[in-house]
Design a protein around this motif. Structure first.
Motif, short mmCIF file in Angstrom:
data_model
loop_
_atom_site.label_atom_id
_atom_site.label_comp_id
_atom_site.label_asym_id
_atom_site.label_seq_id
_atom_site.Cartn_x
_atom_site.Cartn_y
_atom_site.Cartn_z
N ASN A 41 0.84 -1.19 0.00
CA ASN A 41 0.00 0.00 0.00
C ASN A 41 0.88 1.23 0.00
OD1 ASN A 41 -2.58 -1.00 -0.08
ND2 ASN A 41 -2.65 -1.36 2.13
N THR A 46 -1.69 3.07 -7.86
CA THR A 46 -2.86 3.81 -8.33
C THR A 46 -2.44 5.09 -9.04
OG1 THR A 46 -4.10 2.93 -6.47
CG2 THR A 46 -5.06 4.82 -7.60
N GLN A 88 -10.75 0.80 -9.21
CA GLN A 88 -10.83 0.07 -7.95
C GLN A 88 -12.25 0.17 -7.38
OE1 GLN A 88 -7.73 1.50 -5.46
NE2 GLN A 88 -8.39 0.32 -3.70
N ASP A 171 -7.92 -2.42 -12.23
CA ASP A 171 -7.52 -1.94 -10.91
C ASP A 171 -8.23 -2.77 -9.83
OD1 ASP A 171 -6.48 -0.54 -8.81
OD2 ASP A 171 -7.11 1.43 -9.52
N GLU A 172 -7.51 -3.68 -9.24
CA GLU A 172 -8.03 -4.58 -8.20
C GLU A 172 -9.31 -5.30 -8.59
OE1 GLU A 172 -7.75 -3.48 -4.18
OE2 GLU A 172 -6.00 -2.20 -4.49
N GLY A 175 -10.94 -7.34 -5.68
CA GLY A 175 -11.32 -6.69 -4.42
C GLY A 175 -12.81 -6.80 -4.13
N GLU A 203 -3.31 -5.80 -8.33
CA GLU A 203 -4.10 -6.74 -7.54
C GLU A 203 -3.35 -7.14 -6.26
OE1 GLU A 203 -7.36 -7.92 -7.95
OE2 GLU A 203 -6.71 -8.48 -5.95
N HIS A 204 -4.10 -7.25 -5.17
CA HIS A 204 -3.51 -7.68 -3.90
C HIS A 204 -3.64 -9.19 -3.69
CE1 HIS A 204 -2.40 -3.85 -2.27
NE2 HIS A 204 -3.58 -3.36 -2.57
N ASN A 205 -4.61 -9.79 -4.38
CA ASN A 205 -4.83 -11.22 -4.20
C ASN A 205 -3.71 -12.00 -4.92
OD1 ASN A 205 -5.68 -13.92 -4.76
ND2 ASN A 205 -7.77 -13.33 -4.22
#
Ligand code: ADP
Length: 246
Positions: A41, A46, A88, A171-172, A175, A203-205
Motif C-alpha cells: 500500500n 494507483t 478500484q 484496478d483490483e 477486491g 491486484e492484492h490477491n
C-alpha cells in the motif's frame, strides 16, 4: 522516445505536496501478455495507473504507447490509442440498466432510446454479446445498483471492452469479489489474453496474480524494484523485503 510495443513509461514522477508517489518509474510492460503490477500500500500503483490513463498529469517523465507519446493526454485520447481501464471503486451508473451502462461506455448519451438505425442495433447487439461473454446477460435489464459488487465489476469491464482496447488495465479486479466470481475473472483474463488483448492488473490477491500473470512488476516507494515471471517473483528477496520488511 520508447520504441517498445504497447505500454511503457520512462522516468515517471509525481508528488502530492511533499509526498513522492512516483519516483522516476520506468516500466515496459510485455505486449500481448498478462502483466501484474504489485506492491505494498502506498507504493504508487494507483498514481501510476492514473498517470498512464490521463486521469492525472505526471510532474515529469513519459508515457508511451507503441512508441507514441501519450504523456498528459486526455483520458478519451488514451482510450482511442487502445488503452482501457477499470477502477478500484468500480464506475457504473447505479440507476441505469446493465445494457444501458455498457452502451453508455461508448456513447456518453447512449441510452438505448437515443440510438437509431442499423448502427445502433449493431451496437446494442455488441453490448449484449459482451454481457453474454461475461456471464451477466440475464441482468441486461436490471439496474446496476441491484447487481452484486462482483457483477458490477464485470459490468464495468463489459463497458471497457466495448471500445475494443488492445490493452486493458484492471484496478483490483478481485477486491470484494466472491470466490466463484474470482475464478471467472481469472479465466476471462486468460481467455481475452489468448484472443490478443494485453492486460496490466493491479491486484492484492496473490493467488490470482500468480495464476493469471505471465510477467510481474513489483513497485516499492514509487518505482519498480523487481520484475519477472511468477516463479521468480515468488522467491525474490527484495519483494519479500518490500512486503514483509524482512
Ligand atoms: P498504491 O496504489 O500503491 O496504494 P498510491 O498511488 O495510492 O499507492 O499512493 C502513493 C502515495 O501517494 C501514498 O503515499 C499516498 O498517500 C500518496 N497519494 C496518492 N494520491 C494522493 C493525493 N491525491 N493526495 C495526496 N497524496 C496522495
Amino acid at each position: 522516445m520508447s520504441e517498445v510495443r504497447g505500454l511503457a513509461t520512462a522516468g515517471l514522477t509525481k508528488a502530492f505536496g511533499g509526498v513522492v508517489a512516483l519516483d522516476g518509474a520506468t516500466v515496459e510492460f510485455q505486449h500481448g501478455k498478462v502483466n501484474a503490477l504489485i506492491g505494498p500500500n502506498g507504493s504508487g500503483k494507483t498514481t501510476f495507473f492514473n498517470c498512464v490513463t490521463g486521469m492525472i498529469r505526471p510532474d515529469g517523465g513519459q508515457v508511451t504507447y507503441s512508441g507514441r507519446d501519450i504523456t498528459g493526454a486526455a483520458p478519451h485520447r488514451i482510450v482511442h490509442a487502445g488503452v482501457g481501464r477499470t477502477f478500484q471503486l468500480c464506475r457504473v451508473f447505479p440507476r441505469m440498466t446493465a445494457l444501458d451502462n455498457v452502451l453508455a461506455a461508448v456513447r456518453p448519451a447512449g441510452l438505448t432510446g437515443l440510438l437509431r438505425g442499423a448502427r445502433a442495433r449493431a451496437e446494442v447487439d455488441r453490448a449484449r454479446s459482451w454481457l453474454t461473454r461475461l456471464g451477466i446477460e440475464h441482468l441486461a435489464d436490471v439496474e446496476a445498483r441491484n447487481m452484486s459488487w462482483g457483477q458490477q465489476k464485470l459490468l464495468e469491464l463489459a463497458g471497457v471492452l466495448m471500445s475494443d482496447p488492445e490493452t486493458v488495465l484492471l484496478d483490483e479486479p478481485a477486491g470484494g469479489v466472491n470466490p466463484a466470481l474470482l475464478d471467472r475473472i481469472g479465466t476471462l483474463v486468460r481467455e481475452l489474453n489468448a484472443e490478443g488483448r494485453t492486460f496490466v492488473v493491479v491486484e492484492h490477491n496473490m493467488d490470482l496474480v500468480m495464476s493469471v500473470s505471465d510477467h510481474i512488476v513489483v513497485f516499492d516507494r514509487g518505482r519498480p524494484i523487481a520484475e519477472g515471471p511468477p516463479s521468480l517473483i515468488r522467491s525474490d528477496e527484495r519483494v519479500l523485503g518490500a512486503y514483509l520488511g524482512v
